[in-house]
Write a protein that holds these residues in place. Structure first.
Motif, PDB file in Angstrom:
ATOM      1  N   PRO A 113      -9.201  -4.212  11.877  1.00  0.00           N
ATOM      2  CA  PRO A 113      -7.929  -4.469  12.651  1.00  0.00           C
ATOM      3  C   PRO A 113      -7.071  -5.445  11.687  1.00  0.00           C
ATOM      4  O   PRO A 113      -6.023  -5.517  11.986  1.00  0.00           O
ATOM      5  CB  PRO A 113      -8.478  -4.777  13.993  1.00  0.00           C
ATOM      6  N   GLN A 114      -7.924  -6.238  10.826  1.00  0.00           N
ATOM      7  CA  GLN A 114      -7.152  -7.390  10.277  1.00  0.00           C
ATOM      8  C   GLN A 114      -6.510  -7.010   9.070  1.00  0.00           C
ATOM      9  O   GLN A 114      -5.992  -7.833   8.292  1.00  0.00           O
ATOM     10  CB  GLN A 114      -8.153  -8.562   9.972  1.00  0.00           C
ATOM     11  N   VAL A 115      -6.581  -5.731   8.479  1.00  0.00           N
ATOM     12  CA  VAL A 115      -6.256  -5.163   7.280  1.00  0.00           C
ATOM     13  C   VAL A 115      -4.911  -4.637   7.338  1.00  0.00           C
ATOM     14  O   VAL A 115      -4.787  -3.658   8.343  1.00  0.00           O
ATOM     15  CB  VAL A 115      -7.533  -4.043   6.701  1.00  0.00           C
ATOM     16  N   ARG A 116      -3.875  -4.793   6.576  1.00  0.00           N
ATOM     17  CA  ARG A 116      -2.916  -4.246   6.614  1.00  0.00           C
ATOM     18  C   ARG A 116      -2.732  -3.145   5.182  1.00  0.00           C
ATOM     19  O   ARG A 116      -2.708  -3.477   4.059  1.00  0.00           O
ATOM     20  CB  ARG A 116      -1.592  -5.340   6.192  1.00  0.00           C
ATOM     21  N   LEU A 117      -2.867  -1.973   5.859  1.00  0.00           N
ATOM     22  CA  LEU A 117      -2.818  -1.057   4.947  1.00  0.00           C
ATOM     23  C   LEU A 117      -1.490  -0.245   4.463  1.00  0.00           C
ATOM     24  O   LEU A 117      -0.844   0.172   5.390  1.00  0.00           O
ATOM     25  CB  LEU A 117      -3.778   0.278   5.507  1.00  0.00           C
ATOM     26  N   HIS A 118      -1.574  -0.228   3.251  1.00  0.00           N
ATOM     27  CA  HIS A 118      -0.133   0.435   2.714  1.00  0.00           C
ATOM     28  C   HIS A 118      -0.392   1.808   2.083  1.00  0.00           C
ATOM     29  O   HIS A 118      -1.197   1.781   1.109  1.00  0.00           O
ATOM     30  CB  HIS A 118       0.452  -0.630   1.652  1.00  0.00           C
ATOM     31  N   LEU A 119       0.315   2.857   2.354  1.00  0.00           N
ATOM     32  CA  LEU A 119       0.019   4.299   2.042  1.00  0.00           C
ATOM     33  C   LEU A 119       1.181   4.490   1.072  1.00  0.00           C
ATOM     34  O   LEU A 119       2.140   4.512   1.787  1.00  0.00           O
ATOM     35  CB  LEU A 119      -0.237   5.359   2.940  1.00  0.00           C
ATOM     36  N   ALA A 120       0.961   4.766  -0.249  1.00  0.00           N
ATOM     37  CA  ALA A 120       1.941   5.074  -0.956  1.00  0.00           C
ATOM     38  C   ALA A 120       2.118   6.692  -1.181  1.00  0.00           C
ATOM     39  O   ALA A 120       0.913   7.247  -1.434  1.00  0.00           O
ATOM     40  CB  ALA A 120       2.213   4.360  -2.267  1.00  0.00           C
TER      41      ALA A 120
END
Length: 315
Positions: free
Chosen positions: A118-125
């Motif tokens: 929950p504390q991770v900001r995941l960026h999908l490219a």
């Protein structure tokens, strides 16, 4: 050469302007110029060219830019890993997904990351495989899922799954699903829309055809998955797609708007990381989460035409 100089250099290249970089960095232009001059002296190369249209990197500058982005990213990652709590993974991580894999993996991964990290900001490219791998090499992405075709210098590949390749045909073409599928050589008789030549899918198809002494001339080259499927559904052409792009159709073939026949070729999906830029703690957590999601899907038999990567033959 120091980190401040690299930071200034990267910002100037990205802004393509000394004045805009000065504003972004809150540093006087004279100080920026002094630092860049010192950097060029240290490197023994002209790094930037000024013109009426702005500032652009020389060939040497482009090379340095790629390394500088990776170095700064690694420093930022190291600082975060030192600061983070060992019991609570947090921060940002980035993953590339080819368009063809979006439906298969994106939502499940985002939901799982929200629940388990929950504390991770995941960026999908999203993008073409070869571009995503280049971004990994440059340090602009932590990792990417792509397809195994030929080795890429500086890239480490971890196998994820093996998938079947299919001929997708219009219903009105009269082609029926055939038990055992078709041979790759048989597709040459059908009018085809295919992805462009630089894509892994097209190269795989061309290699399969060449192995049978067959060539095919695509009626059109289309990189949009949606357009390829629309072309088939409207009866304008056939196409060739992997199992990952056809899960909805494969799971409801009785009511499908297309006819699907397996071909005698498969390909391996792999998870790629940089050989020279180790993953930080946050990216490693996402890496492991993706592995676990795929392993569970394979064990549950959730996907059609997708299986574990076959073991390499012993020698």
């Amino acid at each position: 050469m120091n980190l401040r100089q690299l930071k200034y250099f990267v910002k100037i290249v990205e802004q393509r302007s000394m004045s805009r970089a000065s504003v972004e960095l809150h540093v006087a232009q004279s100080a920026l110029s002094l630092q860049i001059s010192s950097l060029e002296t240290r490197m023994g190369q002209k790094l930037l060219v000024r013109s009426s249209t702005g500032v652009s990197p020389t060939v040497a500058g482009q090379t340095l830019y790629k390394h500088a982005v990776a170095i700064l990213r690694q420093v930022e990652r190291a600082a975060h890993d030192v600061e983070r709590s060992a019991a609570d993974v947090s921060g940002s991580a980035s993953l590339g997904l080819p368009v063809v894999l979006q439906d298969l993996l994106a939502i499940d991964l985002l939901v799982a990351a929200r629940t388990r990290l929950p504390q991770v900001r995941l960026h999908l490219a999203e993008g073409m495989s070869y571009l995503l791998k280049e971004m990994v090499l440059q340090g602009r992405l932590d990792m990417t899922v792509t397809y195994q075709f030929e080795p890429s210098p500086g890239i480490v590949e971890h196998p994820l799954f093996n998938e079947m390749i299919y001929l997708v045909s219009p219903v009105k073409s009269g082609i029926k699903p055939r038990e055992g599928g078709l041979s790759i050589a048989e597709v040459a008789q059908y009018p085809l829309f295919l992805s462009s030549r630089q894509t892994g899918m097209r190269r795989l198809v061309q290699a399969g055809l060449a192995a049978h002494g067959v060539t095919v001339q695509a009626l059109a080259e289309v990189d949009s998955l949606r357009t390829l499927l629309d072309a088939v559904e409207t009866g304008n052409a056939h196409t060739i797609l992997p199992a990952s792009a056809l899960q909805k159709h494969l799971k409801s073939q009785a009511n499908s708007s297309v006819v699907i026949n397996s071909l005698n070729i498969t390909r391996n999906a792999v998870l790629c990381t940089s050989e020279h830029l180790p993953l930080g703690a946050t990216a490693t957590a996402v890496y492991e989460l993706l592995e676990n999601l795929i392993q569970q899907a394979l064990e549950d038999g959730r996907w059609i035409g997708i299986r574990p990567v076959p073991d390499a033959p012993s020698t």
